[in-house]
Every structure is written in C-alpha cells, then in structure tokens.
Motif scaffolding. Structure first.
Motif, PDB file in Angstrom:
ATOM      1  N   UNK A  50       0.798  -1.216   0.000  1.00  0.00           N
ATOM      2  CA  UNK A  50       0.000   0.000   0.000  1.00  0.00           C
ATOM      3  C   UNK A  50       0.832   1.267   0.000  1.00  0.00           C
ATOM      4  N   UNK A  51       1.883   1.300   0.830  1.00  0.00           N
ATOM      5  CA  UNK A  51       2.704   2.514   0.883  1.00  0.00           C
ATOM      6  C   UNK A  51       3.539   2.678  -0.386  1.00  0.00           C
ATOM      7  N   UNK A  52       3.921   1.565  -1.013  1.00  0.00           N
ATOM      8  CA  UNK A  52       4.651   1.673  -2.280  1.00  0.00           C
ATOM      9  C   UNK A  52       3.767   2.301  -3.348  1.00  0.00           C
ATOM     10  N   UNK A  53       2.512   1.857  -3.423  1.00  0.00           N
ATOM     11  CA  UNK A  53       1.576   2.452  -4.377  1.00  0.00           C
ATOM     12  C   UNK A  53       1.359   3.929  -4.067  1.00  0.00           C
ATOM     13  N   UNK A  54       1.292   4.258  -2.778  1.00  0.00           N
ATOM     14  CA  UNK A  54       1.107   5.652  -2.367  1.00  0.00           C
ATOM     15  C   UNK A  54       2.303   6.502  -2.775  1.00  0.00           C
ATOM     16  N   UNK A  55       3.510   5.966  -2.577  1.00  0.00           N
ATOM     17  CA  UNK A  55       4.722   6.690  -2.973  1.00  0.00           C
ATOM     18  C   UNK A  55       4.717   6.946  -4.480  1.00  0.00           C
ATOM     19  N   UNK A  56       4.289   5.958  -5.244  1.00  0.00           N
ATOM     20  CA  UNK A  56       4.216   6.140  -6.697  1.00  0.00           C
ATOM     21  C   UNK A  56       3.270   7.282  -7.059  1.00  0.00           C
ATOM     22  N   UNK A  57       2.127   7.337  -6.401  1.00  0.00           N
ATOM     23  CA  UNK A  57       1.155   8.395  -6.694  1.00  0.00           C
ATOM     24  C   UNK A  57       1.686   9.772  -6.309  1.00  0.00           C
ATOM     25  N   UNK A  58       2.396   9.841  -5.186  1.00  0.00           N
ATOM     26  CA  UNK A  58       2.896  11.126  -4.696  1.00  0.00           C
ATOM     27  C   UNK A  58       4.062  11.642  -5.532  1.00  0.00           C
ATOM     28  N   UNK A  59       4.942  10.729  -5.965  1.00  0.00           N
ATOM     29  CA  UNK A  59       6.170  11.145  -6.646  1.00  0.00           C
ATOM     30  C   UNK A  59       6.082  11.115  -8.165  1.00  0.00           C
ATOM     31  N   UNK A  60       5.107  10.399  -8.713  1.00  0.00           N
ATOM     32  CA  UNK A  60       4.994  10.324 -10.165  1.00  0.00           C
ATOM     33  C   UNK A  60       5.691   9.128 -10.776  1.00  0.00           C
ATOM     34  N   UNK A  61       6.100   8.166  -9.952  1.00  0.00           N
ATOM     35  CA  UNK A  61       6.646   6.918 -10.479  1.00  0.00           C
ATOM     36  C   UNK A  61       5.485   6.052 -10.970  1.00  0.00           C
ATOM     37  N   UNK A  62       5.674   5.374 -12.088  1.00  0.00           N
ATOM     38  CA  UNK A  62       4.627   4.510 -12.620  1.00  0.00           C
ATOM     39  C   UNK A  62       4.479   3.275 -11.742  1.00  0.00           C
ATOM     40  N   UNK A  63       3.252   2.980 -11.326  1.00  0.00           N
ATOM     41  CA  UNK A  63       2.969   1.812 -10.492  1.00  0.00           C
ATOM     42  C   UNK A  63       2.300   0.745 -11.350  1.00  0.00           C
ATOM     43  N   UNK A  64       2.952  -0.400 -11.470  1.00  0.00           N
ATOM     44  CA  UNK A  64       2.426  -1.514 -12.260  1.00  0.00           C
ATOM     45  C   UNK A  64       1.845  -2.540 -11.291  1.00  0.00           C
ATOM     46  N   UNK A  65       0.533  -2.644 -11.228  1.00  0.00           N
ATOM     47  CA  UNK A  65      -0.137  -3.459 -10.218  1.00  0.00           C
ATOM     48  C   UNK A  65      -0.446  -4.851 -10.761  1.00  0.00           C
ATOM     49  N   UNK A  66       0.073  -5.861 -10.071  1.00  0.00           N
ATOM     50  CA  UNK A  66      -0.231  -7.245 -10.408  1.00  0.00           C
ATOM     51  C   UNK A  66      -1.457  -7.707  -9.648  1.00  0.00           C
ATOM     52  N   UNK A  67      -2.202  -8.658 -10.209  1.00  0.00           N
ATOM     53  CA  UNK A  67      -3.436  -9.105  -9.558  1.00  0.00           C
ATOM     54  C   UNK A  67      -3.162  -9.869  -8.268  1.00  0.00           C
ATOM     55  N   UNK A  68      -2.062 -10.632  -8.230  1.00  0.00           N
ATOM     56  CA  UNK A  68      -1.681 -11.365  -7.028  1.00  0.00           C
ATOM     57  C   UNK A  68      -0.260 -11.877  -7.203  1.00  0.00           C
ATOM     58  N   UNK A  69       0.345 -12.318  -6.090  1.00  0.00           N
ATOM     59  CA  UNK A  69       1.689 -12.885  -6.176  1.00  0.00           C
ATOM     60  C   UNK A  69       1.609 -14.318  -6.676  1.00  0.00           C
TER      61      UNK A  69
END
Length: 246
Positions: A50-69
């Motif tokens: 969750x915090x990694x996704x949040x960091x991506x949104x705040x900084x502008x890094x592209x977040x590539x979300x996988x459905x599951x591990x």
C-alpha cells in the motif's frame, strides 16, 4: 498490521506520506513518465504494498499493479509491464529463488527491489541470479514509530536490516535503545531490586525500545485500546518514562 499477531486495522495519517518518499531518493529512482516503473503484486491493504503504491502516486513513479503474487507469473508480469523495480514481503523472494533456473532469469529491466524480510541465505543468491543492482531492505510496521532502511548496493551493507552511520547512531542513542529481554518469551528482563531494565549495546543486540514523549505519539490500533496499550512499556529506566515496543 500483522506484525504483532493477528491482522489489526490502524490509522495511517496523511502526513506520513511525505516521509515515505525518502525511499525514492535513497535508491536513486527516477520519477516521471520516462522514469522507473514499480511492480507491486502485494496486497494494497498491507503496509508494504500500500505505501509503495502511495509513494508512486505522490512522486509520479509509474505503479504496475499485479493481480496477485504468483511464482509462475511473477517475472512474466514484470517483463510485460517493463518494470524496473519490484516489491517483496517476507518469504516471497525465497519462493522465487526456489523456482527452477531459466534462461529468462535476467531477461528483464529490474534494477532495484524494495521490501522487508529478505533473509541472509536468500539475499546473495537472489541478487546474483536475477541481476539486481539495489536492494532496499527496511524495518518498520504499518503503525510503527521507528524505521530503519538499508539501500544496499553491494556486499558492505548486504544482509542488513538497516544501516546508520556513527553520527546518526549517536544522535538517536537515547531514542532507539536496545534492552535486555527474554528471547523466548519476549518479556523484558527487569532488575529484581529496582524493577528497571538493563540497557544493552547495539553490538550485543536485543529488542529496541523507542522513547515516547506521550501516548498520542503512537497512532494506535483502530478501536482496539487493549492492543494499543500492549505496545507501550513503562518505568523502563526510571519511574514515569514511556517506551514503545518495536
């Protein structure tokens, strides 16, 4: 948070987001449309994902979300998304290193990995096999008040949960304090006469307690005052002092 047993909900204040962005600079990540791409397949309701996704949104890094591990889909997803970074939690790196070697092991663009719980017996094998340049290993919990970070780029800092220089260690010497505890029960060892605890050196190691100015410095668990109280330790070195269990 699941750090202290069964999962417990906890508030995550917006002001903490600013502090989370420090991992971007520590690992030398590039923001923006042509910058790094961070693959996240960990649950977004958990702190690390969750915090990694949040960091991506705040900084502008592209977040590539996988459905599951998934060990069978992990590197395929990474390649398909052109990801340059990955997130791991606990033993997920071990699951990946235990898969059969493949000619595609280094056929990707990943140069950094970020997470917590990378064991020493996995660290070197994972980095060598998959060609990872930077390992961002951290120690913290979703509700925690102490964070350690190790942006490792080589053997000097490899297999460490955190790395601090002499100045930072001196500055926080009375804030982050190792104390003697029973390694089986986790209980602090108190002097039978004074009732106080014995401080240990960083070299000896033990549980680290964090000095707290007041109870409200810890956000606590949502609607769970009993669990919140268990994170505090009182009268550790003197009467009236307040400390937080890490």
């Amino acid at each position: 948070s699941g750090t202290t047993g069964k999962p417990k909900a906890c508030p995550f204040e917006t002001q903490r987001a600013a502090g989370l962005t420090g991992r971007v600079g520590a690992m030398g990540l590039k923001t923006g449309p042509n910058g790094d791409r961070w693959y996240v397949c960990m649950p977004l309701y958990h702190g690390t994902g969750g915090t990694t996704a949040l960091v991506c949104m705040v900084t502008g890094i592209t977040c590539c979300i996988g459905t599951k591990f998934s060990t069978s889909r992990f590197w395929t997803d990474v390649r398909d998304s052109n990801s340059t970074g990955i997130v791991y939690v606990g033993e997920t790196a071990r699951y990946l290193i235990n898969t059969p070697p493949s000619a595609l092991d280094r056929k990707h663009k990943v140069r950094f990995m970020f997470g917590n719980g990378l064991r020493p017996d996995v660290w070197h094998r994972f980095v060598d096999r998959f060609g990872i340049e930077i390992v961002g290993e951290f120690f913290n919990s979703t509700e925690g008040v102490m964070a350690l970070f190790n942006g490792s780029r080589g053997p000097f800092t490899a297999t460490s949960v955190g790395h601090q220089g002499a100045i930072e260690r001196w500055r926080t010497r009375n804030t982050y304090v190792p104390v003697e505890c029973d390694m089986v029960t986790g209980e602090l060892v108190r002097d039978p006469k004074t009732g106080f605890c014995r401080r240990k050196s960083y070299e000896e190691g033990s549980e680290i307690l964090v000095a707290m100015p007041h109870e409200s410095a810890f956000v606590g668990y949502w609607n769970n005052p009993e669990a919140t109280e268990k994170r505090f330790e009182r009268n550790v070195f003197k009467k009236g002092d307040l400390w937080y269990h890490t």
